[in-house]
Design a protein around this motif. Structure first.
Motif, PDB file in Angstrom:
ATOM      1  N   ASP A 166       8.612 -42.473  21.394  1.00 20.70           N
ATOM      2  CA  ASP A 166       9.060 -43.735  20.521  1.00 20.70           C
ATOM      3  C   ASP A 166       9.060 -44.556  20.335  1.00 20.70           C
ATOM      4  O   ASP A 166       9.020 -44.831  19.003  1.00 20.70           O
ATOM      5  CB  ASP A 166      10.026 -43.761  21.503  1.00 20.70           C
TER       6      ASP A 166
ATOM      7  N   GLU B 128      15.159 -35.013  15.001  1.00 22.50           N
ATOM      8  CA  GLU B 128      14.054 -36.229  16.151  1.00 22.50           C
ATOM      9  C   GLU B 128      14.170 -35.758  17.271  1.00 22.50           C
ATOM     10  O   GLU B 128      12.978 -35.471  18.092  1.00 22.50           O
ATOM     11  CB  GLU B 128      15.037 -37.518  15.214  1.00 22.50           C
ATOM     12  N   ASN B 129      15.664 -34.912  17.740  1.00 21.50           N
ATOM     13  CA  ASN B 129      15.591 -34.868  19.300  1.00 21.50           C
ATOM     14  C   ASN B 129      14.770 -33.233  19.382  1.00 21.50           C
ATOM     15  O   ASN B 129      14.037 -33.589  20.611  1.00 21.50           O
ATOM     16  CB  ASN B 129      16.789 -34.565  19.101  1.00 21.50           C
TER      17      ASN B 129
ATOM     18  N   LYS C 237      11.143 -34.927  19.506  1.00 24.62           N
ATOM     19  CA  LYS C 237      10.721 -35.582  20.544  1.00 24.62           C
ATOM     20  C   LYS C 237      10.772 -34.214  22.269  1.00 24.62           C
ATOM     21  O   LYS C 237       9.841 -33.645  22.999  1.00 24.62           O
ATOM     22  CB  LYS C 237      12.031 -36.564  20.892  1.00 24.62           C
ATOM     23  N   CYS C 238      11.666 -34.021  22.004  1.00 20.43           N
ATOM     24  CA  CYS C 238      11.909 -32.173  23.017  1.00 20.43           C
ATOM     25  C   CYS C 238      10.192 -31.605  22.985  1.00 20.43           C
ATOM     26  O   CYS C 238       9.414 -31.671  23.436  1.00 20.43           O
ATOM     27  CB  CYS C 238      12.998 -31.929  23.077  1.00 20.43           C
TER      28      CYS C 238
ATOM     29  N   ALA D  98      19.067 -36.789  12.845  1.00 16.50           N
ATOM     30  CA  ALA D  98      19.464 -36.849  14.811  1.00 16.50           C
ATOM     31  C   ALA D  98      18.148 -35.620  15.360  1.00 16.50           C
ATOM     32  O   ALA D  98      18.042 -36.118  16.052  1.00 16.50           O
ATOM     33  CB  ALA D  98      21.031 -37.581  15.067  1.00 16.50           C
ATOM     34  N   LEU D  99      19.173 -34.391  14.172  1.00 23.30           N
ATOM     35  CA  LEU D  99      18.509 -33.153  15.404  1.00 23.30           C
ATOM     36  C   LEU D  99      17.686 -33.086  15.588  1.00 23.30           C
ATOM     37  O   LEU D  99      16.555 -32.953  16.218  1.00 23.30           O
ATOM     38  CB  LEU D  99      19.572 -32.009  14.854  1.00 23.30           C
TER      39      LEU D  99
ATOM     40  N   TRP E 135      15.948 -29.962  26.930  1.00 21.77           N
ATOM     41  CA  TRP E 135      16.323 -31.358  26.149  1.00 21.77           C
ATOM     42  C   TRP E 135      17.118 -32.186  27.229  1.00 21.77           C
ATOM     43  O   TRP E 135      17.254 -33.128  27.560  1.00 21.77           O
ATOM     44  CB  TRP E 135      17.112 -31.358  24.431  1.00 21.77           C
TER      45      TRP E 135
ATOM     46  N   ALA F  21      12.533 -38.206  29.598  1.00 20.18           N
ATOM     47  CA  ALA F  21      12.715 -38.701  28.201  1.00 20.18           C
ATOM     48  C   ALA F  21      12.242 -40.249  28.552  1.00 20.18           C
ATOM     49  O   ALA F  21      12.051 -40.463  27.129  1.00 20.18           O
ATOM     50  CB  ALA F  21      13.892 -38.234  27.396  1.00 20.18           C
TER      51      ALA F  21
ATOM     52  N   ASN G 131      16.718 -35.526  29.359  1.00 18.96           N
ATOM     53  CA  ASN G 131      17.319 -36.706  29.420  1.00 18.96           C
ATOM     54  C   ASN G 131      18.558 -36.995  30.698  1.00 18.96           C
ATOM     55  O   ASN G 131      18.991 -37.996  31.353  1.00 18.96           O
ATOM     56  CB  ASN G 131      18.133 -36.432  28.250  1.00 18.96           C
TER      57      ASN G 131
END
Length: 160
Positions: free
Chosen positions: A54, A81-82, A85-86, A78-79, A130, A45, A134
């Motif tokens: 990002d 977005e995660n 990104k994943c 937020a979910l 995910w 990440a 991280n």
């Protein structure tokens, strides 16, 4: 790795980490009929791919703020977005139907990864890459077994 005075502390984010997918019911690695493990290769990440993602999201946010009349914008989910990104960090995969052992032949693209991670009921699968992306331990070199002996007490402590 970076060339600075702290380089020895840096994780190796120059290659992805392989996450073997675990069936949440049996807690075994999901395997095809030939015994090959299902996996997702994921970038760190905080590696180059994650930082580029990002940065693009920050640019998008600044553009949205500039376009708004009040200078305020609604926050992104937020979910979602995660998941996005994943999906961007997903490098490759070998997917297997957990019940039949049949391979799932879908090309690995950011769009397909988002489709894989997004639907309700797919949290069990999304969370595995995910969390791995991280977790710095997945990208840090493993200590060698033949490391130097642990130093004994210092002479100051020994003399007291």
């Amino acid at each position: 790795m970076t060339n600075n005075k702290f380089a020895s502390l840096a994780a190796d984010v120059s290659r992805p980490f392989r996450v073997e997918l675990v069936d949440p019911v049996t807690e075994d690695v999901i395997r095809d009929l030939d015994g090959k493990a299902a996996y997702i290769n994921i970038w760190a990440a905080d590696g180059a791919q994650g930082r580029a993602y990002d940065k693009s999201k920050r640019k998008d946010l600044m553009l949205r703020i500039k376009k708004s009349r009040t200078g305020k914008v609604d926050p992104d989910d937020a979910l979602e977005e995660n998941i996005a990104k994943c999906a961007a960090l997903t490098e490759s995969w070998y997917l297997v139907d957990r019940l039949t052992g049949e391979p799932i032949d879908v090309p690995c693209t950011p769009e397909n990864a988002a489709d894989l991670y997004s639907p309700p009921g797919m949290g069990w699968l999304f969370i595995q890459p995910w969390v791995a992306s991280n977790d710095a331990a997945n990208f840090l070199p493993k200590p060698s077994r033949s490391s130097a002996p642990t130093p004994g007490p210092s002479s100051a402590a020994a003399g007291s």
